[in-house]
Design an enzyme around this catalytic site. Structure first.
Site, PDB file in Angstrom:
ATOM      1  CB  CYS A 121      -5.775  -1.876  -2.053  1.00 45.04           C
ATOM      2  SG  CYS A 121      -5.312  -3.026  -0.748  1.00 45.04           S
ATOM      3  CG  HIS A 258      -2.920  -2.282  -5.525  1.00 46.16           C
ATOM      4  ND1 HIS A 258      -2.245  -1.722  -4.462  1.00 46.16           N
ATOM      5  CD2 HIS A 258      -3.603  -3.354  -5.035  1.00 46.16           C
ATOM      6  CE1 HIS A 258      -2.519  -2.423  -3.376  1.00 46.16           C
ATOM      7  NE2 HIS A 258      -3.321  -3.408  -3.687  1.00 46.16           N
ATOM      8  CG  ASN A 288      -1.469  -5.124  -0.912  1.00 46.39           C
ATOM      9  OD1 ASN A 288      -1.514  -3.889  -0.907  1.00 46.39           O
ATOM     10  ND2 ASN A 288      -2.509  -5.877  -1.170  1.00 46.39           N
TER      11      ASN A 288
END
Ligand code: COA
Length: 331
Positions: A121, A258, A288
């Site tokens: 990520c 994020h 996500n």
């Protein structure tokens, strides 16, 4: 506003942003028909309402290419201007060639460097940092930096603790050499000793093979432990970014975090004493999207006019590895 560089110094600046999402929407209600979960549970624990999912045949390179085209249009550059392509992804189309090479060919960029960066990520921030350093050292002038993912390909759709969290998408920026400051700093970190808290044990040379019915679909996570580590690591990395630049948190205009979990985002905003009005949130609509989440959020807020030239932006991410990092920049 942007500051002129000390004599002769080169900086990298974001010249344009772009993003792309697959058309297919998967809502929390859709998921509640697939696993034992509910819209209420997913919203209250994560802030996610829906996410986009690729259809058969749609790949990470497709999404990354579409985002790149939009970023190039926004920056006013053509294929002939691109010196380098860096793609943050943990779900590449192929083992090789890299997704960056696949996108290069589609864009018709000739003779540029092209590589993928796998930092889960945090992939976009790692890719941005690589691009910034290549520009600052004078090797290249224009870099396409992309975060693109199809996490839905490695999610176990029978596992409710993970399948509700992830989505697909891509975001991109064109980073250009400039004599005015743009990227002020990037800070990258990793802690490989925490591998087992968030990982995909299916691989190439590790001996853990995917079963045929479930190819690659093995994201495995201890959510609570990840949550606690992420909040602490992000607190530390945003402090580090401000300190390295001699800036006070109240000077920040925007936080572009994020997008893993609204509660993690709120914790970082609290640390920075920022109101949620100054935080770009897309987790509700995107879920996500791993390496795509930060450039997707950035592009959303640039295109709707919230982010203006000259403003101070703090980007941060945390992901499997563990990896985490920040970028502080003058847009
Ligand atoms: N629907 C309904 N119930 C669920 C569920 C779901 N989708 N997933 C888990 N549960 C249940 C659990 O089984 C558990 O039940 P139990 O109490 O009977 O054992 C309960 O909900 C609480 O589970 P827990 O894991 O403690 O919940 P949580 O509050 O920690 O929230 C996450 C789970 C995953 C949302 C949260 O830990 C998180 O976001 N962690 C960070 C993840 C992350 O950011 N990962 C990516 C980093 S890039």
């Amino acid at each position: 506003m942007s500051q002129p560089a000390p004599h002769g110094r080169i900086f990298s600046r974001i010249a344009g942003t772009g993003s792309f999402l697959p058309e297919k929407v998967l809502t929390n209600d859709d998921l509640s028909k697939m696993v034992e979960t509910s819209d209420e549970w997913i919203r209250s624990r994560t802030g996610i309402q829906e996410r986009r999912i690729v259809v058969d045949g749609e790949t990470t390179a497709d999404l990354g290419h579409a985002a790149a085209v939009r970023a190039m249009e926004a920056a006013g550059v053509t294929a002939a201007d691109i010196d380098m392509i860096v793609v943050g992804t943990t779900t590449p189309d192929l083992i090789f060639p890299s997704t960056a090479c696949l996108i290069q060919a589609r864009l018709g960029v000739e003779r540029c460097a092209a590589l993928d960066v796998n930092a889960a990520c945090s992939g976009f921030l790692y890719a941005l940092s690589v691009a910034d350093k290549f520009i600052r050292c004078g090797d290249v002038r224009t870099v396409l930096v992309i975060g693109a993912e199809t996490l839905s390909r490695i999610v176990d759709w029978t596992e409710r603790t993970t399948c509700v969290l992830f989505g697909d998408g891509a975001g991109a920026v064109v980073l250009k050499a400039d004599t005015e400051t743009g990227v002020l700093s990037t800070h990258l970190h990793a802690d490989g000793s925490k591998k087992d808290l968030l990982w995909n044990p299916v691989g190439i040379s590790c001996g853990f093979k995917a079963d045929e019915a479930n190819f690659g679909a093995k994201i495995t996570m201890k959510g609570n432990d990840v949550f606690k580590y992420a909040v602490k690591a992000l607190d530390a990395v945003v402090d580090q970014a401000l300190e390295a630049n001699g800036l006070d948190k109240h000077e920040l205009d925007w936080l572009i975090p994020h997008q893993a979990n609204l509660r993690i985002i709120e914790a970082t905003a609290k640390r920075l004493d920022m109101s949620m009005e100054q935080v770009v949130v897309t987790v509700d609509k995107h879920g996500n999207t791993s390496a795509a989440s930060v450039p997707l959020a950035l592009d959303a807020a640039v295109r709707d006019g919230r982010i203006q030239r000259g403003q101070l932006l703090l980007l941060e991410a945390f992901g499997g590895g563990f990896t985490w990092g920040s970028a502080l920049l003058r847009y």
